[in-house]
Design an enzyme around this catalytic site. Structure first.
Site, short mmCIF file in Angstrom:
data_model
loop_
_atom_site.label_atom_id
_atom_site.label_comp_id
_atom_site.label_asym_id
_atom_site.label_seq_id
_atom_site.Cartn_x
_atom_site.Cartn_y
_atom_site.Cartn_z
CD1 TRP A 195 -2.65 1.58 0.47
CD2 TRP A 195 -1.75 2.23 2.50
NE1 TRP A 195 -3.16 2.69 0.99
CE2 TRP A 195 -2.55 3.21 2.21
CE3 TRP A 195 -0.91 2.10 3.51
CZ2 TRP A 195 -2.79 4.31 2.87
CZ3 TRP A 195 -1.09 3.31 4.33
CH2 TRP A 195 -2.08 4.37 4.30
CG ASP A 363 -15.55 6.06 2.39
OD1 ASP A 363 -16.90 5.92 2.87
OD2 ASP A 363 -14.71 5.24 2.94
NE ARG A 439 -10.23 2.22 5.17
CZ ARG A 439 -10.78 2.92 4.31
NH1 ARG A 439 -11.75 2.57 3.29
NH2 ARG A 439 -10.62 4.14 4.55
CE LYS A 472 -11.18 6.37 -5.26
NZ LYS A 472 -10.62 7.50 -4.29
CD1 TRP A 473 -14.90 -2.06 -7.05
CD2 TRP A 473 -17.06 -1.99 -8.40
NE1 TRP A 473 -15.74 -3.11 -7.08
CE2 TRP A 473 -16.83 -3.07 -7.71
CE3 TRP A 473 -18.06 -1.55 -9.30
CZ2 TRP A 473 -17.93 -3.86 -7.80
CZ3 TRP A 473 -19.17 -2.50 -9.23
CH2 TRP A 473 -18.80 -3.89 -8.67
CG ASP A 474 -11.96 2.12 -2.60
OD1 ASP A 474 -10.99 1.36 -2.87
OD2 ASP A 474 -11.51 3.07 -1.88
CG MET A 475 -12.06 -4.99 -3.24
SD MET A 475 -10.44 -5.54 -2.28
CE MET A 475 -9.89 -6.80 -3.28
CG ASN A 476 -10.41 0.63 0.58
OD1 ASN A 476 -9.26 0.68 0.09
ND2 ASN A 476 -11.56 1.25 0.59
CG ASP A 542 -4.84 5.12 -1.15
OD1 ASP A 542 -5.53 5.57 -2.11
OD2 ASP A 542 -5.47 4.81 -0.20
C1 DGJ Z 1 -8.91 3.96 -0.52
C2 DGJ Z 1 -8.91 4.84 -1.71
O1 DGJ Z 1 -7.70 4.32 -2.34
C3 DGJ Z 1 -9.04 6.09 -1.46
O2 DGJ Z 1 -8.57 6.93 -2.54
C4 DGJ Z 1 -10.38 6.46 -1.11
O3 DGJ Z 1 -11.18 6.49 -1.68
C5 DGJ Z 1 -10.59 5.83 0.65
N1 DGJ Z 1 -10.17 4.22 0.29
C6 DGJ Z 1 -11.98 5.87 0.98
O4 DGJ Z 1 -12.24 5.15 1.80
#
Ligand code: DGJ
Length: 775
Positions: A195, A363, A439, A472-476, A542
């Site tokens: 990351w 978000d 997370r 913007k499709w996120d996946m954390n 990020d």
């Molecule tokens: C991770 C993304 O990479 C960021 O740009 C942002 O959208 C955050 N998540 C939001 O929780």
């Protein structure tokens, strides 16, 4: 073009050729992957079977020189005398023993679309060669698919395995491709990280044994991108033999490189075998992801060019392929979760004035989402934050002349959410064990059709009801405890999850092709060709610190074109590295990608606003070159100096970046490649300014009155005034510019002039190169 003559398969692109044949015993023998050669008798290229070797197993007693261990093969098996790593491990009643021999071939016009996986799109002259092999005793049929994309010099490969027997088989490993080539003193380059530190290029000389990269996180991952290079010992950025490999896949993967003692190198690439199983009942088939292969004899830049053209022409979604990506403003780094309509409208008004085209609500917009501990899965707009609703916000933004986009993280669920309370069985978890958290969130079980239907409906309504033109499709988080009751074997979960994800994305965005999808996974945790079949761009990291980005974008751009690399300008000192960098460099790096801004516009000085407006106007003027021009890296010979060029022929832009300054700096030379040798060009440094605050007490060398560098006057003056930085212009033929411009000197403490380059640590300049019409 595909030709077959005298049992030799000739796969010809505009530049490289790929040849193989089937041997007298029916195995597919690799002959050549390298420069374009006219089809002919390949005997001179074949590995000779002059005499049998000691310590080897022969395939047939009457042919003692025929040992599979010593033959370059297209797809090996297990148990026949080839002791290198096998691409296949399929367990039948006879264990893993497999011997695939030739049965026939078909040539098809165009590509063969994947049964349930994304595959490369059609285009001019595309053809597919299907070669069928079988092992009747094992009860398995293997079809190898080779698709030739002649105009972009790329070949793709994949494998389809069918159980033709009467009892079930278990696939433990099935690589998408195998390539056996003679060693040329190769170095393996991989793109690795974590990351905020993705895709750093790492080189290792290939030696005896196996070197492998891969991912087990459930995604293609920020650990190791699936793309790799094999670089010949005498190759560099612009010369020599280089092979490039990638996968059209977003899940667990591995690519291995094995050098044997006879001087042959085997490359295998495909789904990661760790924890993988696929059950094949009689009659059932399993198809691998598509592997992408490129060859260039013009160095790493040659491979990048081929991969870029392939991605732009055959991978990115059709509706956006040719469209310039908009200049984006994203709320995340300005406000994080602290957003509401008033705050965002304030930012939107300022962004519109600066020239932004698309405003993204990141978000924090839905009920319960005030931090990252809750509410994922719910996506009901928070009426306290947006009393008039999202559709009203979208239309207000439209009045400012911008489109609006929205952030979602559909694959995830917070334990503290309405969705989880209603469907506690919808997350991936091992029964009897605590779920593993990342997370503060869990992964939805996309193997479950009810979950997929829910997401398709929820996301479709969110887009349609509010008029969003971008998502913007996120996946954390990574997959862990990946157990689903909806697959026949636990080892099927990770791949079935990926198939479920592709299905959901396809069902949401297929009927809405005009909606621009940007993929994100904590930045570049899922930067791959599978995602790019649906998303026109990917949030690269990020980390928006431009010096870190030189490595991240410098790595990822070796395999992916700038039109898919999302890059934003943010505040300094940087939120993750604390590095303080000039605004000019933050832009100069982000311009080599899809430009955006994401910081608090309320705190910009008048001077910074002016600079940003100029940056956006400059980017829009040169956007086609930045996003679609040919990209190359130019070696400066020094690690602290990076040179990127985009464009060639009639117009180009060259970026000169300095990671760190050296006292009494060396004289910088700037070569410009790809121009017409006899045409005349004007080269000009993009006008940029240096903030007075950056000079500190040195400001008194240029100020007519003595200023306290920390005082009020200086503070006020620096909000409205700055100094010109490195004013330079040149004229010359393409051949002269290829030799290299000797740039103006850098600041070294002896005074200041307008033409002096004030680079210091982290300084940079962009040079525009334009062909003169009437030289
Ligand atoms: C991770 C993304 O990479 C960021 O740009 C942002 O959208 C955050 N998540 C939001 O929780």
């Amino acid at each position: 073009m595909i030709e077959v003559a005298a049992d030799v398969f000739f796969l010809q692109t505009a530049n490289p050729s790929y040849w193989y044949t089937h041997t007298e015993h029916g195995h597919l023998e690799h002959l050549h992957y390298g420069p374009l050669l006219p089809p002919q008798d390949p005997a001179a290229l074949a590995v000779k079977r002059t005499i049998g070797l000691g310590s080897s197993v022969v395939y047939a007693p009457d042919d003692t020189a025929y040992s599979l261990d010593a033959i370059p093969l297209e797809y090996s098996g297990i148990g026949q005398g080839d002791y290198r790593l096998s691409p296949i491990d399929a367990v039948t009643a006879f264990g893993a023993d497999t011997d695939f021999t030739y049965r026939g071939y078909r040539i098809l016009e165009g590509p063969v679309p994947g049964a349930d996986l994304p595959t490369a799109d059609d285009g001019e002259g595309v053809q597919t060669l299907e070669v069928t092999l079988a092992d009747e005793v094992a009860g398995l049929e293997l079809v190898l698919l080779y698709t030739v994309f002649p105009e972009v010099d790329v070949i793709t490969r994949r494998a389809r395995l069918r159980n033709t027997g009467d009892s079930p088989a278990e696939v433990v490993k099935l690589a998408s491709m195998q390539l056996d080539v003679p060693d040329r003193g190769f170095t393996v380059r991989s793109f690795d990280g974590d990351w905020i530190h993705e895709a750093h290029a790492h080189d290792r000389p290939l030696s005896s044994g196996v070197f492998a990269i891969g991912s087990t996180t459930g995604a293609s991952s920020n650990r190791h991108n699936p793309g790799t290079l094999l670089i010949a010992g005498d190759a560099d950025d612009d010369h020599g033999w280089v092979y490039g490999f990638n996968l059209v896949y977003s899940g667990n993967h591995t690519t291995s490189f094995e050098r044997d003692s006879l001087g042959s190198v085997r490359v295998l690439s495909g789904i990661q075998p760790q924890a993988f199983r696929w059950l094949l009942a009689p009659g059932e088939s399993f198809e691998t992801p598509e592997a992408v292969l490129a060859f260039s004899d013009a160095g790493v830049n040659g491979i990048s060019d081929r991969m870029h053209r392939f991605v732009r022409t055959h991978i990115t979604p059709r509706a956006h392929r040719e469209l310039e990506r908009p200049v984006v403003y994203n709320s995340w780094e300005a406000a994080f979760f602290d957003i509401d309509e008033k705050r965002l409208m304030g930012l939107a008004k300022q962004a519109a004035k600066l020239g932004v085209e698309l405003f993204v609500i990141d978000d924090g917009w839905f009920v319960g989402r005030d931090d990252d501990t809750a509410a994922l899965g719910d996506y009901a707009v928070d009426a306290k934050k947006f009393p008039a609703g999202l559709a009203a916000f979208v239309s207000k933004v439209a009045k400012l002349g911008m489109r609006t986009g929205i952030w979602v993280e559909p694959e995830m669920v917070s334990e503290n959410s309405e969705l989880n309370r209603a469907h506690p069985d919808w997350m991936l978890r091992v029964p009897g064990k605590d779920p593993r958290e990342g997370r503060h969130q869990q992964v939805l079980d996309l193997c479950n059709p009810a979950v997929r239907d829910h997401l398709v409906e929820q996301l479709g309504a969110l887009i349609d009801d509010n008029g969003f033109s971008y998502v913007k499709w996120d996946m954390n988080r990574h997959l862990a405890a990946a157990y689903s009751p909806h697959v026949a074997h636990p080892g099927m979960t990770a791949h079935a999850f990926m198939l479920g994800l592709y299905e959901v994305i396809d069902r949401v965005f297929g009927p809405r092709p005009e909606v621009l999808l940007e993929m994100c996974s904590s930045g570049g945790n899922r930067f791959d060709l599978g995602m790019l079949r649906y998303a026109a761009m990917i949030w690269t990291s990020d980390d928006t610190d431009p010096i870190e980005r030189l490595s991240i974008q410098g790595g990822i751009s070796q395999l992916y074109p700038l039109s898919v690399i999302s890059a934003h300008v943010s505040a300094s000192p940087h939120q993750q590295t604390l590095r303080d960098t000039p605004l000019s460099t933050r832009f100069n790096v982000a311009a080599f990608g899809c430009l955006g801004y994401e910081y608090d516009l309320d705190f910009l000085t008048a001077e910074e606003k002016r600079e940003i407006s100029e940056q956006i106007a400059f980017y829009k003027r040169h956007r086609r070159t930045f996003q679609f021009g040919r990209f190359r890296r130019t070696s400066s010979g020094r690690a602290e100096r990076v040179i990127w060029q985009v464009g060639e022929g009639d117009a180009a832009i060259v970026g000169n970046f300095q990671r760190g300054v050296r006292a009494a700096p060396e004289r910088d030379i700037l070569p410009i490649a790809g121009l017409h040798p006899d045409a005349v060009y004007a080269v000009e440094a993009k006008p940029q300014r240096i903030a007075l605050a950056r000079l500190g007490a040195l400001v008194n060398h240029v100020s007519p009155v003595k200023l306290d560098p920390t005082g009020l006057v200086m503070n006020v003056v620096s909000k409205h005034k700055s100094l010109p930085d490195g004013v330079e212009s040149y004229r010359g033929t393409g051949s002269l510019l290829a030799t290299g411009i000797r740039l103006q000197l850098q600041f070294s403490g002896t005074g200041h002039t307008d033409t002096l380059r004030m680079l210091g640590d982290f300084g940079s300049t962009l040079y525009t190169v334009v062909r003169e019409e009437n030289p």
